[in-house]
Design a protein around this motif. Structure first.
Motif, mmCIF file in Angstrom:
data_model
loop_
_atom_site.group_PDB
_atom_site.id
_atom_site.type_symbol
_atom_site.label_atom_id
_atom_site.label_comp_id
_atom_site.label_asym_id
_atom_site.label_seq_id
_atom_site.Cartn_x
_atom_site.Cartn_y
_atom_site.Cartn_z
ATOM 1 N N ASP A 66 71.239 -47.895 47.932
ATOM 2 C CA ASP A 66 70.495 -49.156 48.169
ATOM 3 C C ASP A 66 69.017 -49.006 48.878
ATOM 4 O O ASP A 66 68.499 -50.102 49.185
ATOM 5 C CB ASP A 66 71.429 -50.265 48.828
ATOM 6 N N GLN A 73 65.100 -47.082 46.882
ATOM 7 C CA GLN A 73 66.264 -47.754 46.124
ATOM 8 C C GLN A 73 66.390 -46.864 44.718
ATOM 9 O O GLN A 73 65.672 -46.895 44.096
ATOM 10 C CB GLN A 73 66.142 -49.205 46.206
ATOM 11 N N GLY A 75 67.934 -46.633 40.963
ATOM 12 C CA GLY A 75 68.086 -47.153 39.585
ATOM 13 C C GLY A 75 69.606 -47.327 39.309
ATOM 14 O O GLY A 75 69.797 -48.234 38.520
ATOM 15 N N GLU A 77 73.566 -48.299 41.421
ATOM 16 C CA GLU A 77 74.233 -48.595 42.666
ATOM 17 C C GLU A 77 75.635 -48.495 42.625
ATOM 18 O O GLU A 77 76.027 -48.288 41.384
ATOM 19 C CB GLU A 77 73.913 -50.091 42.773
ATOM 20 N N SER A 89 74.277 -48.808 36.527
ATOM 21 C CA SER A 89 72.980 -49.169 36.630
ATOM 22 C C SER A 89 72.523 -50.467 37.044
ATOM 23 O O SER A 89 73.187 -51.259 37.027
ATOM 24 C CB SER A 89 72.250 -48.836 35.248
ATOM 25 N N ARG A 90 71.542 -50.521 37.741
ATOM 26 C CA ARG A 90 71.070 -51.886 38.338
ATOM 27 C C ARG A 90 70.854 -52.829 37.298
ATOM 28 O O ARG A 90 69.993 -52.580 36.246
ATOM 29 C CB ARG A 90 69.974 -51.692 39.258
ATOM 30 N N ALA A 91 71.012 -53.948 37.397
ATOM 31 C CA ALA A 91 71.177 -55.200 36.529
ATOM 32 C C ALA A 91 69.361 -55.530 36.382
ATOM 33 O O ALA A 91 69.206 -55.967 35.201
ATOM 34 C CB ALA A 91 71.726 -56.552 37.056
ATOM 35 N N ARG A 92 68.668 -55.095 37.321
ATOM 36 C CA ARG A 92 67.198 -55.415 37.158
ATOM 37 C C ARG A 92 66.779 -54.803 36.190
ATOM 38 O O ARG A 92 65.537 -54.848 35.407
ATOM 39 C CB ARG A 92 66.489 -55.367 38.184
ATOM 40 N N TYR A 93 67.277 -53.595 35.670
ATOM 41 C CA TYR A 93 66.815 -52.626 34.842
ATOM 42 C C TYR A 93 67.676 -52.566 33.506
ATOM 43 O O TYR A 93 67.676 -51.555 32.565
ATOM 44 C CB TYR A 93 66.800 -51.139 35.170
ATOM 45 N N ALA A 94 68.313 -53.532 33.204
ATOM 46 C CA ALA A 94 69.281 -53.859 31.755
ATOM 47 C C ALA A 94 68.202 -53.592 30.756
ATOM 48 O O ALA A 94 68.695 -53.057 29.660
ATOM 49 C CB ALA A 94 69.915 -54.900 31.882
ATOM 50 N N GLU A 95 67.212 -54.097 30.657
ATOM 51 C CA GLU A 95 66.312 -54.013 29.574
ATOM 52 C C GLU A 95 65.900 -52.747 29.244
ATOM 53 O O GLU A 95 66.006 -52.471 27.960
ATOM 54 C CB GLU A 95 64.963 -55.161 29.766
ATOM 55 N N GLN A 96 65.583 -52.138 30.146
ATOM 56 C CA GLN A 96 64.915 -50.667 29.995
ATOM 57 C C GLN A 96 66.322 -49.731 29.284
ATOM 58 O O GLN A 96 66.129 -49.064 28.584
ATOM 59 C CB GLN A 96 64.358 -50.261 31.227
#
Length: 205
Positions: A66, A73, A75, A77, A89-96
């Motif tokens: 974290d 931080q 990619g 968690e 993988s972090r939700a914010r990078y789901a698109e990638q």
């Protein structure tokens, strides 16, 4: 000579630090290969530390991922889910992540993926252990990728072992240009029969 200058004490502190770092690395290594959340008790047994110490190690790894104490931080968690721990993988990078898994980089299936698909297509629903027994290699990573790409799906669990069962999807049929599984070529006789699969999935029965 003061206690602070005692070489023996300094060496002991150094060994403790190395041991701590090695334990952290060992836990990371185990978590990297798990497909489902692993309990602190299971991890403690694998790394040979107490469960109480394992919880502290997990808390530190989670904090490091974290970006605690000014670190970067990651990619991914470390989450505690359903009583166990696993890297995600972090939700914010789901698109990638989705773009990589489903995009052009992985558009072509490897030979291992094609062989795994063939076994499951003809013997579904089937557990990973049976597929691995037929192919003679571990198929966990291949199956996980095929599920992510929408070519395989889960279909409940084996009533005896509790193992997850896998089936092919409509998307696979569409990519193959088939209307149904009945249109598959007659390769089934070349694969082990149901009895053989049951032996792999339920040894000793």
């Amino acid at each position: 000579m003061t206690e602070a200058q005692n070489p023996a004490l300094e060496e002991a502190d150094s060994h403790q630090l190395v041991s701590h770092e090695q334990h952290l690395a060992a836990v990371e290594a185990v978590l990297m290969v798990t497909e489902e959340p692993v309990t602190a008790k299971q991890l403690a047994a694998a790394v040979d530390v107490s469960e109480h110490r394992m919880v502290a190690l997990l808390d530190q790894l989670r904090a490091e991922a974290d970006g605690a104490a000014g670190g970067r931080q990651r990619g991914y968690e470390l989450r505690e889910v359903a009583g166990g721990w696993r890297y995600y993988s972090r939700a914010r990078y789901a698109e990638q992540v989705s773009a990589f898994v489903l995009g052009d980089q992985t558009a072509r299936l490897s030979a291992a993926a094609l062989e795994t698909l063939a076994v499951i297509a003809y013997r579904q629903p089937v557990a990973r252990s049976a597929v691995a027994a037929i192919r003679g290699v571990n198929v966990d990573g291949v199956v996980r990728t095929l599920v992510q790409r929408g070519l395989l799906d889960t279909a409940g669990h084996d009533p005896v072992t509790g193992a997850t069962l896998y089936v092919t999807t409509a998307q696979l049929l569409e990519r193959l240009g088939l209307d149904s599984l009945a249109d598959l070529p007659q390769l089934s006789p070349h694969l082990p029969g149901v009895e053989d699969l049951q032996e792999h999935e339920h040894p000793g029965m």
